[in-house]
Scaffold this motif. Sequence first.
Motif, mmCIF file in Angstrom:
data_model
loop_
_atom_site.group_PDB
_atom_site.id
_atom_site.type_symbol
_atom_site.label_atom_id
_atom_site.label_comp_id
_atom_site.label_asym_id
_atom_site.label_seq_id
_atom_site.Cartn_x
_atom_site.Cartn_y
_atom_site.Cartn_z
ATOM 1 N N GLY A 41 0.821 -1.218 0.000
ATOM 2 C CA GLY A 41 0.000 0.000 0.000
ATOM 3 C C GLY A 41 0.847 1.256 0.000
ATOM 4 O O GLY A 41 0.504 2.252 -0.653
ATOM 5 N N GLU A 42 1.954 1.229 0.709
ATOM 6 C CA GLU A 42 2.841 2.409 0.743
ATOM 7 C C GLU A 42 3.444 2.660 -0.649
ATOM 8 O O GLU A 42 3.471 3.800 -1.137
ATOM 9 C CB GLU A 42 3.957 2.214 1.778
ATOM 10 N N LYS A 43 3.917 1.582 -1.293
ATOM 11 C CA LYS A 43 4.503 1.749 -2.640
ATOM 12 C C LYS A 43 3.447 2.209 -3.635
ATOM 13 O O LYS A 43 3.731 2.997 -4.540
ATOM 14 C CB LYS A 43 5.137 0.431 -3.113
ATOM 15 N N LYS A 64 3.306 7.838 9.608
ATOM 16 C CA LYS A 64 3.599 7.436 8.220
ATOM 17 C C LYS A 64 2.610 8.062 7.236
ATOM 18 O O LYS A 64 3.003 8.575 6.173
ATOM 19 C CB LYS A 64 3.528 5.904 8.148
ATOM 20 N N LEU A 65 1.349 8.031 7.605
ATOM 21 C CA LEU A 65 0.325 8.599 6.715
ATOM 22 C C LEU A 65 0.544 10.098 6.554
ATOM 23 O O LEU A 65 0.435 10.643 5.447
ATOM 24 C CB LEU A 65 -1.076 8.325 7.267
ATOM 25 N N ASN A 66 0.869 10.746 7.670
ATOM 26 C CA ASN A 66 1.105 12.187 7.654
ATOM 27 C C ASN A 66 2.274 12.528 6.733
ATOM 28 O O ASN A 66 2.201 13.460 5.925
ATOM 29 C CB ASN A 66 1.378 12.646 9.090
ATOM 30 N N SER A 67 3.353 11.739 6.817
ATOM 31 C CA SER A 67 4.516 12.096 5.990
ATOM 32 C C SER A 67 4.235 11.792 4.514
ATOM 33 O O SER A 67 4.712 12.521 3.633
ATOM 34 C CB SER A 67 5.806 11.449 6.492
ATOM 35 N N LEU A 68 3.420 10.788 4.217
ATOM 36 C CA LEU A 68 3.042 10.555 2.809
ATOM 37 C C LEU A 68 2.204 11.729 2.282
ATOM 38 O O LEU A 68 2.383 12.178 1.152
ATOM 39 C CB LEU A 68 2.252 9.246 2.670
ATOM 40 N N CYS A 69 1.304 12.233 3.139
ATOM 41 C CA CYS A 69 0.467 13.367 2.724
ATOM 42 C C CYS A 69 1.320 14.615 2.516
ATOM 43 O O CYS A 69 1.107 15.373 1.565
ATOM 44 C CB CYS A 69 -0.644 13.623 3.740
ATOM 45 N N ASP A 70 2.303 14.813 3.411
ATOM 46 C CA ASP A 70 3.212 15.967 3.239
ATOM 47 C C ASP A 70 3.949 15.857 1.912
ATOM 48 O O ASP A 70 4.101 16.834 1.184
ATOM 49 C CB ASP A 70 4.234 16.010 4.391
ATOM 50 N N LEU A 71 4.427 14.645 1.622
ATOM 51 C CA LEU A 71 5.144 14.439 0.362
ATOM 52 C C LEU A 71 4.238 14.765 -0.827
ATOM 53 O O LEU A 71 4.640 15.444 -1.775
ATOM 54 C CB LEU A 71 5.624 12.974 0.277
ATOM 55 N N ALA A 72 2.991 14.262 -0.759
ATOM 56 C CA ALA A 72 2.043 14.519 -1.855
ATOM 57 C C ALA A 72 1.859 16.022 -2.055
ATOM 58 O O ALA A 72 1.915 16.517 -3.186
ATOM 59 C CB ALA A 72 0.706 13.840 -1.557
ATOM 60 N N LYS A 73 1.654 16.716 -0.918
ATOM 61 C CA LYS A 73 1.419 18.173 -1.030
ATOM 62 C C LYS A 73 2.657 18.873 -1.587
ATOM 63 O O LYS A 73 2.544 19.777 -2.409
ATOM 64 C CB LYS A 73 1.021 18.749 0.329
ATOM 65 N N SER A 74 3.852 18.418 -1.148
ATOM 66 C CA SER A 74 5.085 19.052 -1.653
ATOM 67 C C SER A 74 5.238 18.813 -3.156
ATOM 68 O O SER A 74 5.945 19.542 -3.837
ATOM 69 C CB SER A 74 6.316 18.530 -0.897
ATOM 70 N N GLN A 75 4.574 17.777 -3.671
ATOM 71 C CA GLN A 75 4.666 17.508 -5.119
ATOM 72 C C GLN A 75 3.462 18.070 -5.868
ATOM 73 O O GLN A 75 3.221 17.724 -7.024
ATOM 74 C CB GLN A 75 4.812 16.009 -5.351
ATOM 75 N N ALA A 79 -3.801 15.443 -0.647
ATOM 76 C CA ALA A 79 -3.811 14.157 0.051
ATOM 77 C C ALA A 79 -4.306 14.342 1.479
ATOM 78 O O ALA A 79 -3.971 15.328 2.139
ATOM 79 C CB ALA A 79 -2.414 13.554 0.063
ATOM 80 N N HIS A 80 -5.123 13.404 1.928
ATOM 81 C CA HIS A 80 -5.637 13.408 3.300
ATOM 82 C C HIS A 80 -5.515 11.994 3.843
ATOM 83 O O HIS A 80 -5.323 11.049 3.091
ATOM 84 C CB HIS A 80 -7.110 13.832 3.323
ATOM 85 N N TYR A 81 -5.672 11.890 5.156
ATOM 86 C CA TYR A 81 -5.620 10.543 5.719
ATOM 87 C C TYR A 81 -6.554 10.427 6.911
ATOM 88 O O TYR A 81 -6.964 11.426 7.506
ATOM 89 C CB TYR A 81 -4.189 10.185 6.147
ATOM 90 N N THR A 82 -6.887 9.192 7.234
ATOM 91 C CA THR A 82 -7.493 8.884 8.527
ATOM 92 C C THR A 82 -6.679 7.763 9.144
ATOM 93 O O THR A 82 -6.493 6.702 8.519
ATOM 94 C CB THR A 82 -8.966 8.427 8.374
ATOM 95 N N ALA A 83 -6.164 8.011 10.363
ATOM 96 C CA ALA A 83 -5.456 6.965 11.094
ATOM 97 C C ALA A 83 -6.492 6.227 11.929
ATOM 98 O O ALA A 83 -7.116 6.829 12.819
ATOM 99 C CB ALA A 83 -4.381 7.586 11.974
ATOM 100 N N ILE A 84 -6.702 4.973 11.618
ATOM 101 C CA ILE A 84 -7.802 4.233 12.238
ATOM 102 C C ILE A 84 -7.462 2.755 12.304
ATOM 103 O O ILE A 84 -6.802 2.220 11.407
ATOM 104 C CB ILE A 84 -9.101 4.431 11.392
ATOM 105 N N ASP A 85 -7.919 2.114 13.376
ATOM 106 C CA ASP A 85 -7.873 0.651 13.408
ATOM 107 C C ASP A 85 -9.159 0.177 12.732
ATOM 108 O O ASP A 85 -10.256 0.337 13.283
ATOM 109 C CB ASP A 85 -7.811 0.152 14.859
ATOM 110 N N LEU A 86 -9.018 -0.368 11.546
ATOM 111 C CA LEU A 86 -10.205 -0.738 10.754
ATOM 112 C C LEU A 86 -11.023 -1.871 11.385
ATOM 113 O O LEU A 86 -12.129 -2.149 10.951
ATOM 114 C CB LEU A 86 -9.790 -1.124 9.324
#
Length: 265
Positions: A41-43, A64-75, A79-86
């Motif tokens: 999922g990360e890749k 991890k989700l936060n840093s992926l979203c930061d990366l997306a925004k920097s590019q 990007a948004h996320y929800t950190a949740i135990d599904l």
Amino acid sequence: MNLNDCWKYLIYPPVDVDDEALRSHFAGKWVVVTGASSGIGEKLALRLIGVKAKLYLIARNEQKLNSLCDLAKSQGTEAHYTAIDLRDREQLDVLCRDLPRRLPCLSFLFCNAGKSIHRTIHDSESRMHDFDRTMDLNYRAHVSLSLALMPSLRIAGGRIVFTSSVSSLYPSIPGWSAYHASKCAVNVWCTTARHEFKSLKVKVQIAYMPLVHTPMADVDPQYRRMPAYSADEAACILLRLAMSRKFSYRPWWAWIMKIGSHFGE
Ligand SMILES: NC(=O)c1ccc[n+]([C@@H]2O[C@H](COP(=O)([O-])OP(=O)(O)OC[C@H]3O[C@@H](n4cnc5c(N)ncnc54)[C@H](OP(=O)(O)O)[C@@H]3O)[C@@H](O)[C@H]2O)c1
């Protein structure tokens, strides 16, 4: 090429996907990825960020989700996320109520978060929670998200892409009853949805994934040593499937294993 490399090449032929093709299918479209904090999922998220898809990421690891979203925004993409135990039904219900409002038009839902357990039934006598947890995450949470997001997917003519396991096509391997039961439930849901969705604008697809070197598989030293796809390659498999008209991906040798498994019954 030594014998090991030949074996790997035969069983796991290299797979890649062209950025131009990705861009034409995903740029500017909303994509939900569950299990985006690690492994496949990360890749997947990283490839999608590279072609400026708009991402909604779901997993437990907030950092991890936060840093992926930061990366997306920097590019330059959203990007948004929800950190949740599904597996937590209350949290999941809140997410299922919230997501369609936030994503009224959704092009792709990758149902990828997963948990595997290798334990015999005999060793699980006081561990009913193993069966509940795998079923709740691998099956129930993704059915729940799919149902909640159907209206948004219908508007976009979207796709739901499940990550299943090739071993669930011949599931009576000792030690895997909890994992395979949950993936078999996914398989049945997808094959049923495939027919039921024919008159809808929504398509369902499923990848019967072989072994992939990720934190999930590599906890077992035996799997760590075996030839397998990389998480990058597995992400390419999901992306290629999502761009194709096919219902499913399975490795070419899956039918041989299936025949073989009948002799073991
Ligand atoms: N690796 C293989 O050999 C292989 C083979 C066939 C199929 N698959 C399937 O591929 C998918 C991805 O697995 P992977 O190999 O990439 O494993 P992984 O690296 O362990 O990733 C699993 C992902 O699922 C998320 N997750 C786990 N428990 C969760 C929970 N309770 N709530 C929310 N998210 C949760 C994890 O994030 P958090 O920990 O941050 O929550 C992580 O992002 C799974 O469905 C797996 O069954 C893998």
